[in-house]
Design a protein around this motif. Structure first.
Motif, short mmCIF file in Angstrom:
data_model
loop_
_atom_site.label_atom_id
_atom_site.label_comp_id
_atom_site.label_asym_id
_atom_site.label_seq_id
_atom_site.Cartn_x
_atom_site.Cartn_y
_atom_site.Cartn_z
N GLU A 1 45.07 37.11 32.69
CA GLU A 1 44.61 36.19 31.95
C GLU A 1 43.06 36.30 32.54
O GLU A 1 41.86 35.55 31.89
N LEU A 2 42.58 36.72 33.54
CA LEU A 2 41.21 36.92 34.16
C LEU A 2 40.40 38.26 33.83
O LEU A 2 39.29 38.33 33.83
N GLY A 3 41.18 39.25 33.73
CA GLY A 3 40.33 40.64 33.66
C GLY A 3 40.13 40.91 32.15
O GLY A 3 40.21 40.22 31.28
N ASN A 4 39.56 42.13 32.16
CA ASN A 4 39.37 42.84 30.82
C ASN A 4 39.78 44.33 31.00
O ASN A 4 40.22 44.60 32.20
N ALA A 5 39.53 44.90 29.99
CA ALA A 5 40.08 46.67 30.13
C ALA A 5 39.41 47.31 31.29
O ALA A 5 39.97 48.21 31.80
N ARG A 6 38.52 46.85 31.77
CA ARG A 6 37.58 47.50 32.93
C ARG A 6 37.68 46.91 34.32
O ARG A 6 38.12 47.81 35.18
N ASP A 7 37.87 45.64 34.44
CA ASP A 7 38.38 44.97 35.71
C ASP A 7 39.57 44.77 35.72
O ASP A 7 40.07 43.62 35.05
N ARG A 8 40.40 44.74 36.82
CA ARG A 8 41.59 44.41 36.98
C ARG A 8 41.70 43.13 38.16
O ARG A 8 41.24 43.69 39.11
N TRP A 9 42.29 42.22 37.80
CA TRP A 9 42.20 41.17 38.68
C TRP A 9 43.59 40.95 39.28
O TRP A 9 44.59 41.10 38.43
N TRP A 10 43.76 40.65 40.72
CA TRP A 10 44.96 40.33 41.47
C TRP A 10 45.20 39.27 41.89
O TRP A 10 44.10 38.48 42.32
N ARG A 11 46.38 38.46 42.14
CA ARG A 11 46.61 37.38 42.88
C ARG A 11 47.89 37.61 43.69
O ARG A 11 48.62 38.61 43.53
N ALA A 12 48.17 36.75 44.62
CA ALA A 12 49.17 36.94 45.71
C ALA A 12 50.47 36.48 44.87
O ALA A 12 50.32 35.62 44.28
N ALA A 13 51.47 37.04 45.06
CA ALA A 13 52.73 36.74 44.39
C ALA A 13 53.36 35.65 45.27
O ALA A 13 53.99 34.95 44.66
N ARG B 1 45.35 35.12 49.01
CA ARG B 1 46.07 33.69 49.38
C ARG B 1 44.97 32.54 49.30
O ARG B 1 44.92 31.32 49.03
N LEU B 2 44.16 32.98 50.28
CA LEU B 2 43.09 32.00 50.62
C LEU B 2 42.06 31.74 49.59
O LEU B 2 41.46 30.63 49.28
N HIS B 3 41.37 32.76 49.05
CA HIS B 3 40.37 32.40 48.15
C HIS B 3 40.77 32.80 46.47
O HIS B 3 39.93 32.36 45.73
N GLY B 4 42.10 32.94 46.27
CA GLY B 4 42.36 33.03 44.94
C GLY B 4 42.17 34.45 44.23
O GLY B 4 42.01 35.49 45.09
N PRO B 5 42.48 34.79 43.27
CA PRO B 5 42.48 35.87 42.39
C PRO B 5 40.95 36.77 42.73
O PRO B 5 40.13 36.16 42.80
N ALA B 6 41.27 38.08 42.85
CA ALA B 6 40.20 38.85 42.74
C ALA B 6 40.45 40.17 42.61
O ALA B 6 41.52 40.84 42.27
N THR B 7 39.24 40.95 41.98
CA THR B 7 39.45 42.52 41.78
C THR B 7 39.27 43.17 43.17
O THR B 7 38.92 42.70 44.15
N LEU C 1 37.52 42.43 46.69
CA LEU C 1 38.03 42.26 47.99
C LEU C 1 37.33 43.15 48.97
O LEU C 1 37.06 42.94 50.11
N ALA C 2 36.83 44.30 48.40
CA ALA C 2 36.12 45.25 49.30
C ALA C 2 35.14 44.48 49.94
O ALA C 2 34.68 44.74 51.15
N ALA C 3 34.09 44.06 48.89
CA ALA C 3 32.87 43.54 49.68
C ALA C 3 33.29 42.29 50.52
O ALA C 3 32.59 42.23 51.86
N HIS C 4 34.16 41.52 50.40
CA HIS C 4 34.58 40.41 51.28
C HIS C 4 35.17 40.84 52.54
O HIS C 4 34.85 40.45 53.64
N LEU C 5 35.86 41.94 52.46
CA LEU C 5 36.48 42.48 53.56
C LEU C 5 35.61 43.47 54.24
O LEU C 5 35.95 44.14 55.62
N GLY C 6 34.53 43.98 53.57
CA GLY C 6 33.74 44.96 54.32
C GLY C 6 34.28 46.45 54.45
O GLY C 6 33.98 47.10 55.25
#
Length: 195
Positions: A75-87, A36-42, A46-51
């Motif tokens: 719209e952000l990812g590719n076959a390898r990386d899935r991007w997620w956003r808050a619903a 919610r705060l930083h927008g979509p991420a893989t 998220l793991a790097a941000h949250l430690g």
């Protein structure tokens, strides 16, 4: 007396007994808050941000997706990386709508996230630009109030907070506006209930 705004069903989620259980793990509210705060991420970002490790983050993101809290940002990812956003933009919770154990687990997870964010903010104080050095506070106020006065206080504070630009309203924000975290915790002081 001011009253808090009602949830907007197009932007907000109101927890019920079923959806609440999906947020009782301490990492899940933190993931949702970061999206919610930083927008979509893989999951890796998220793991790097949250430690935390990527495997745990990936698992918990999938659990949040199953419960409808996050959606794939295809719209952000590719076959390898899935991007997620808050619903949803916000979460609303009424402690009367769930059993005591589940409510306590959820609120503990939320409080742990608040504490983690506060610790991270404290660690970054030395790196803040001068204009932000005195712009925040870590304060505690203990008041002697009745239940009705406490309800009024919460409504008044919520109205003041809601009068400011929400994080999502970035299109009309000045160039120097940044996300500012405001945590509002109002509760009967622990150990004081029988005074």
């Amino acid at each position: 007396m001011a009253t808090p705004l009602e949830p907007d069903p197009r932007r907000d989620v109101v927890l019920d007994a079923t959806t609440l259980k999906a947020l009782t793990h301490p990492l899940r509210p933190r993931i949702l808050s970061a999206l919610r705060l930083h927008g979509p991420a893989t999951a890796s970002r998220l793991a790097a941000h949250l430690g935390v490790n990527t495997g745990a983050t990936s698992y918990h993101v999938r659990q949040l997706a199953e419960a409808g809290f996050v959606v794939e940002a295809s719209e952000l990812g590719n076959a390898r990386d899935r991007w997620w956003r808050a619903a949803h933009a916000r979460t609303y919770f009424d402690t009367h709508d769930a059993d005591q154990e589940t409510s306590a687990a959820y609120l503990s997870a939320v409080a742990a996230g608040y504490a983690d964010n506060a610790q991270r903010a404290i660690a970054e104080i030395a790196t803040l630009p001068p204009e932000w050095e005195d712009a925040g506070t870590f304060s505690n106020f203990t008041l002697r109030l009745t239940p009705d006065e406490t309800t009024t206080l919460m409504a008044d504070l919520t109205a003041v907070i809601r009068a400011y630009r929400p994080h999502q309203g970035t299109e009309d924000a000045p160039a120097d506006a940044r996300p500012v975290s405001v945590n509002l915790e109002v509760f009967l002081a622990p150990g004081m209930s029988d005074e």
